[in-house]
Design a protein around this motif. Sequence first.
Motif, PDB file in Angstrom:
ATOM      1  N   TYR A  95      16.706   9.640  -6.656  1.00 31.29           N
ATOM      2  CA  TYR A  95      15.809  10.704  -6.209  1.00 31.29           C
ATOM      3  C   TYR A  95      15.511  10.640  -4.713  1.00 31.29           C
ATOM      4  O   TYR A  95      14.577  11.271  -4.236  1.00 31.29           O
ATOM      5  CB  TYR A  95      14.483  10.632  -6.984  1.00 31.29           C
ATOM      6  N   GLY A  96      16.290   9.867  -3.971  1.00 27.12           N
ATOM      7  CA  GLY A  96      16.013   9.709  -2.558  1.00 27.12           C
ATOM      8  C   GLY A  96      14.989   8.608  -2.324  1.00 27.12           C
ATOM      9  O   GLY A  96      14.748   7.748  -3.179  1.00 27.12           O
TER      10      GLY A  96
ATOM     11  N   TYR B   8      22.875   9.194   7.709  1.00 26.05           N
ATOM     12  CA  TYR B   8      24.249   9.663   7.532  1.00 26.05           C
ATOM     13  C   TYR B   8      24.619   9.516   6.058  1.00 26.05           C
ATOM     14  O   TYR B   8      24.396   8.460   5.463  1.00 26.05           O
ATOM     15  CB  TYR B   8      25.206   8.849   8.397  1.00 26.05           C
ATOM     16  N   PRO B   9      25.179  10.573   5.432  1.00 26.16           N
ATOM     17  CA  PRO B   9      25.480  10.514   3.991  1.00 26.16           C
ATOM     18  C   PRO B   9      26.720   9.684   3.691  1.00 26.16           C
ATOM     19  O   PRO B   9      27.840  10.193   3.602  1.00 26.16           O
ATOM     20  CB  PRO B   9      25.690  11.994   3.628  1.00 26.16           C
ATOM     21  N   ALA B  10      26.523   8.390   3.544  1.00 25.75           N
ATOM     22  CA  ALA B  10      27.623   7.470   3.244  1.00 25.75           C
ATOM     23  C   ALA B  10      27.037   6.222   2.601  1.00 25.75           C
ATOM     24  O   ALA B  10      25.840   5.930   2.733  1.00 25.75           O
ATOM     25  CB  ALA B  10      28.378   7.100   4.520  1.00 25.75           C
ATOM     26  N   ALA B  11      27.877   5.468   1.910  1.00 27.24           N
ATOM     27  CA  ALA B  11      27.444   4.185   1.373  1.00 27.24           C
ATOM     28  C   ALA B  11      27.088   3.263   2.536  1.00 27.24           C
ATOM     29  O   ALA B  11      27.837   3.156   3.507  1.00 27.24           O
ATOM     30  CB  ALA B  11      28.545   3.577   0.516  1.00 27.24           C
ATOM     31  N   GLN B  12      25.962   2.590   2.440  1.00 26.82           N
ATOM     32  CA  GLN B  12      25.487   1.770   3.553  1.00 26.82           C
ATOM     33  C   GLN B  12      24.571   0.665   3.049  1.00 26.82           C
ATOM     34  O   GLN B  12      24.157   0.649   1.887  1.00 26.82           O
ATOM     35  CB  GLN B  12      24.740   2.650   4.564  1.00 26.82           C
TER      36      GLN B  12
ATOM     37  N   GLY C 138       0.807  -1.207   0.000  1.00 26.54           N
ATOM     38  CA  GLY C 138       0.000   0.000   0.000  1.00 26.54           C
ATOM     39  C   GLY C 138       0.845   1.264   0.000  1.00 26.54           C
ATOM     40  O   GLY C 138       2.001   1.266   0.434  1.00 26.54           O
ATOM     41  N   VAL C 139       0.249   2.343  -0.474  1.00 23.70           N
ATOM     42  CA  VAL C 139       0.958   3.616  -0.591  1.00 23.70           C
ATOM     43  C   VAL C 139       1.314   4.221   0.766  1.00 23.70           C
ATOM     44  O   VAL C 139       2.469   4.620   0.986  1.00 23.70           O
ATOM     45  CB  VAL C 139       0.132   4.605  -1.436  1.00 23.70           C
ATOM     46  N   PRO C 140       0.383   4.352   1.733  1.00 26.85           N
ATOM     47  CA  PRO C 140       0.698   5.113   2.953  1.00 26.85           C
ATOM     48  C   PRO C 140       1.815   4.542   3.800  1.00 26.85           C
ATOM     49  O   PRO C 140       2.727   5.274   4.211  1.00 26.85           O
ATOM     50  CB  PRO C 140      -0.630   5.117   3.719  1.00 26.85           C
ATOM     51  N   GLY C 141       1.774   3.246   4.095  1.00 22.32           N
ATOM     52  CA  GLY C 141       2.791   2.666   4.953  1.00 22.32           C
ATOM     53  C   GLY C 141       4.175   2.820   4.362  1.00 22.32           C
ATOM     54  O   GLY C 141       5.145   3.107   5.076  1.00 22.32           O
ATOM     55  N   PHE C 142       4.280   2.627   3.045  1.00 21.80           N
ATOM     56  CA  PHE C 142       5.554   2.765   2.359  1.00 21.80           C
ATOM     57  C   PHE C 142       6.097   4.187   2.489  1.00 21.80           C
ATOM     58  O   PHE C 142       7.235   4.398   2.901  1.00 21.80           O
ATOM     59  CB  PHE C 142       5.374   2.395   0.883  1.00 21.80           C
ATOM     60  N   LEU C 143       5.271   5.184   2.164  1.00 24.00           N
ATOM     61  CA  LEU C 143       5.733   6.570   2.160  1.00 24.00           C
ATOM     62  C   LEU C 143       5.966   7.105   3.569  1.00 24.00           C
ATOM     63  O   LEU C 143       6.962   7.787   3.830  1.00 24.00           O
ATOM     64  CB  LEU C 143       4.733   7.458   1.426  1.00 24.00           C
ATOM     65  N   LEU C 144       5.078   6.799   4.495  1.00 26.18           N
ATOM     66  CA  LEU C 144       5.205   7.329   5.858  1.00 26.18           C
ATOM     67  C   LEU C 144       6.318   6.646   6.643  1.00 26.18           C
ATOM     68  O   LEU C 144       6.779   7.178   7.659  1.00 26.18           O
ATOM     69  CB  LEU C 144       3.874   7.187   6.598  1.00 26.18           C
ATOM     70  N   GLY C 145       6.768   5.465   6.167  1.00 23.82           N
ATOM     71  CA  GLY C 145       7.853   4.760   6.838  1.00 23.82           C
ATOM     72  C   GLY C 145       9.210   5.008   6.225  1.00 23.82           C
ATOM     73  O   GLY C 145      10.201   4.447   6.680  1.00 23.82           O
ATOM     74  N   GLY C 146       9.288   5.812   5.190  1.00 27.62           N
ATOM     75  CA  GLY C 146      10.557   6.114   4.525  1.00 27.62           C
ATOM     76  C   GLY C 146      10.539   5.698   3.078  1.00 27.62           C
ATOM     77  O   GLY C 146      10.687   6.503   2.180  1.00 27.62           O
ATOM     78  N   GLY C 147      10.368   4.386   2.830  1.00 30.08           N
ATOM     79  CA  GLY C 147      10.181   3.900   1.479  1.00 30.08           C
ATOM     80  C   GLY C 147      11.454   3.573   0.719  1.00 30.08           C
ATOM     81  O   GLY C 147      12.093   4.455   0.166  1.00 30.08           O
ATOM     82  N   MET C 148      11.833   2.272   0.666  1.00 23.13           N
ATOM     83  CA  MET C 148      12.974   1.808  -0.122  1.00 23.13           C
ATOM     84  C   MET C 148      12.481   1.360  -1.498  1.00 23.13           C
ATOM     85  O   MET C 148      11.637   0.466  -1.600  1.00 23.13           O
ATOM     86  CB  MET C 148      13.670   0.648   0.590  1.00 23.13           C
ATOM     87  N   SER C 149      13.003   1.971  -2.559  1.00 23.79           N
ATOM     88  CA  SER C 149      12.576   1.657  -3.918  1.00 23.79           C
ATOM     89  C   SER C 149      13.654   0.855  -4.642  1.00 23.79           C
ATOM     90  O   SER C 149      14.699   0.517  -4.075  1.00 23.79           O
ATOM     91  CB  SER C 149      12.292   2.946  -4.682  1.00 23.79           C
TER      92      SER C 149
ATOM     93  N   ALA D 284      24.623   9.206  -2.641  1.00 26.23           N
ATOM     94  CA  ALA D 284      23.764  10.048  -3.477  1.00 26.23           C
ATOM     95  C   ALA D 284      22.304   9.989  -3.042  1.00 26.23           C
ATOM     96  O   ALA D 284      21.585  10.990  -3.124  1.00 26.23           O
ATOM     97  CB  ALA D 284      23.887   9.625  -4.939  1.00 26.23           C
ATOM     98  N   GLY D 285      21.851   8.824  -2.576  1.00 23.33           N
ATOM     99  CA  GLY D 285      20.464   8.697  -2.145  1.00 23.33           C
ATOM    100  C   GLY D 285      20.145   9.554  -0.942  1.00 23.33           C
ATOM    101  O   GLY D 285      19.097  10.196  -0.874  1.00 23.33           O
ATOM    102  N   VAL D 286      21.056   9.560   0.028  1.00 21.22           N
ATOM    103  CA  VAL D 286      20.855  10.378   1.223  1.00 21.22           C
ATOM    104  C   VAL D 286      20.883  11.857   0.851  1.00 21.22           C
ATOM    105  O   VAL D 286      20.049  12.651   1.310  1.00 21.22           O
ATOM    106  CB  VAL D 286      21.934  10.058   2.275  1.00 21.22           C
ATOM    107  N   LYS D 287      21.828  12.247  -0.005  1.00 22.06           N
ATOM    108  CA  LYS D 287      21.931  13.652  -0.412  1.00 22.06           C
ATOM    109  C   LYS D 287      20.732  14.081  -1.259  1.00 22.06           C
ATOM    110  O   LYS D 287      20.290  15.236  -1.189  1.00 22.06           O
ATOM    111  CB  LYS D 287      23.230  13.870  -1.172  1.00 22.06           C
ATOM    112  N   ALA D 288      20.194  13.169  -2.054  1.00 28.49           N
ATOM    113  CA  ALA D 288      19.025  13.500  -2.867  1.00 28.49           C
ATOM    114  C   ALA D 288      17.827  13.826  -1.983  1.00 28.49           C
ATOM    115  O   ALA D 288      17.035  14.724  -2.287  1.00 28.49           O
ATOM    116  CB  ALA D 288      18.693  12.343  -3.805  1.00 28.49           C
TER     117      ALA D 288
END
Length: 441
Positions: free
Chosen positions: A132-133, A345-349, A115-126, A329-333
């Motif tokens: 684009y973050g 934290y802006p680093a590879a992880q 579902g859309v809400p849980g994904f977006l409100l929890g952060g959302g890994m694509s 790049a994801g964190v900075k985006a």
Amino acid sequence: MVGKFTYALNRSQTCRLPAACFIRPQTTLDVAILLRVVRYAQSKFAIRSGGHNPNAGFGSVGANGVLIDLQDLDDLSLNSEEELTTGPGNRWIDIYNFLSNYKLGAIGGRDGDVGVPGFLLGGGMSFFPNLYGFGADNVKSFEIVLANSSIVDANANTNPDLFTALKGGASNFGIVVKFQIYTHPLHQIWYSLDLYAASDYAAILNATVQAQVAMETDPKLGLFVNINPEVIIVGKLYSEWTLPPSGFSSFEAITPVGVYIPATNGTLSELVDSIKIGSFPARRETYTVTHGVDLKLYTEIHKRYLSMLNTSIASSANLSYTIQPVGTAGVKAGAARGGNTLGLYPAAQSWHASLVEWTSEEDDTSAHGMVNTMGKSVEELSRNEKSYYPFQFMNDASYTQNPLASYGAQNLAKLRDVGKAYDPDGLFQTLQNSGFLLSRK
């Protein structure tokens, strides 16, 4: 559990409780009226959209409460600026199919049924977190029904404190009834899903680290590595049509034992529709840990995993884990799009996700112990290698964890201030049945 492996989290049999009343609002006004009734009756309640969170009681309520099911709030529209407006009742496959008509994509779920809400409100890994973050970073505006039944917008200009809080703050502030999200040219993508022998883990982990290094200079790369007792699934992705990307060259020396999806220049909606791994009834529980990119750590984690498999006493249980790479790049985006509340934290992880699935109720206690032991082992090993990050990804977190606190003391304080400002009586903290609530200690 012989022959079972999973990638996507489907609905867990542990998370559905028998509510006293199920209500499916048809309009935003219905939601506002429902909250007024809940407030008057002081009734326990839960909010559900996709219902994929495997934690017992999350998006669910027992016989002493009301379940507000948002599945009928499923409007979809695209404006002249190619911004998508969606109701909370939609699943990501609905959005991908809709946007495919316009040759567009979105930063959404890797399981189309989520579902859309849980994904977006929890952060959302694509599939492509580095371009684009995260999902939360790609929301332009929320329309939300507050605890007092008022309906407000939250965006960069209107209620900006609430806007930022919602980008990772879960269902602590109201019921979101409309999301306006940015779309992207993610229609045509390259992808493959290969199956490797579990015994090839050392080579796979080394190739994974090399691919993560490549991601630091090429944010178009996407990757997930799902490790099971008998097979390792590697999903390789690129955000445009191409020949096999050079960023995955480290995998070329490893011979797959099978191909789940061959190398394809396809579309986002076709990819999501093709991923059906793990679609079987089961009880499920997860645990998340964030750590750095370190081959020695990856190897130690896997050795601990193998040790646990050899000592498991839960006969119906399958323990797996997934490496989910996130680049700098994801964190900075995300920061460039106004920031979120995640405290990254802006680093590879890697966002490590341990998962246990089991079919027998008799294994409830043992299965819970397995995934928590695995998760805590990953934490311990990460700390030992000085590669541990405190962030806990809410969408993969166990009910025993506290992702909101993991965002950092300053962000947690801001979230609590927003909660007091928009829900001064604490309705969502005291009457909402469960979830990652600000009131949790």
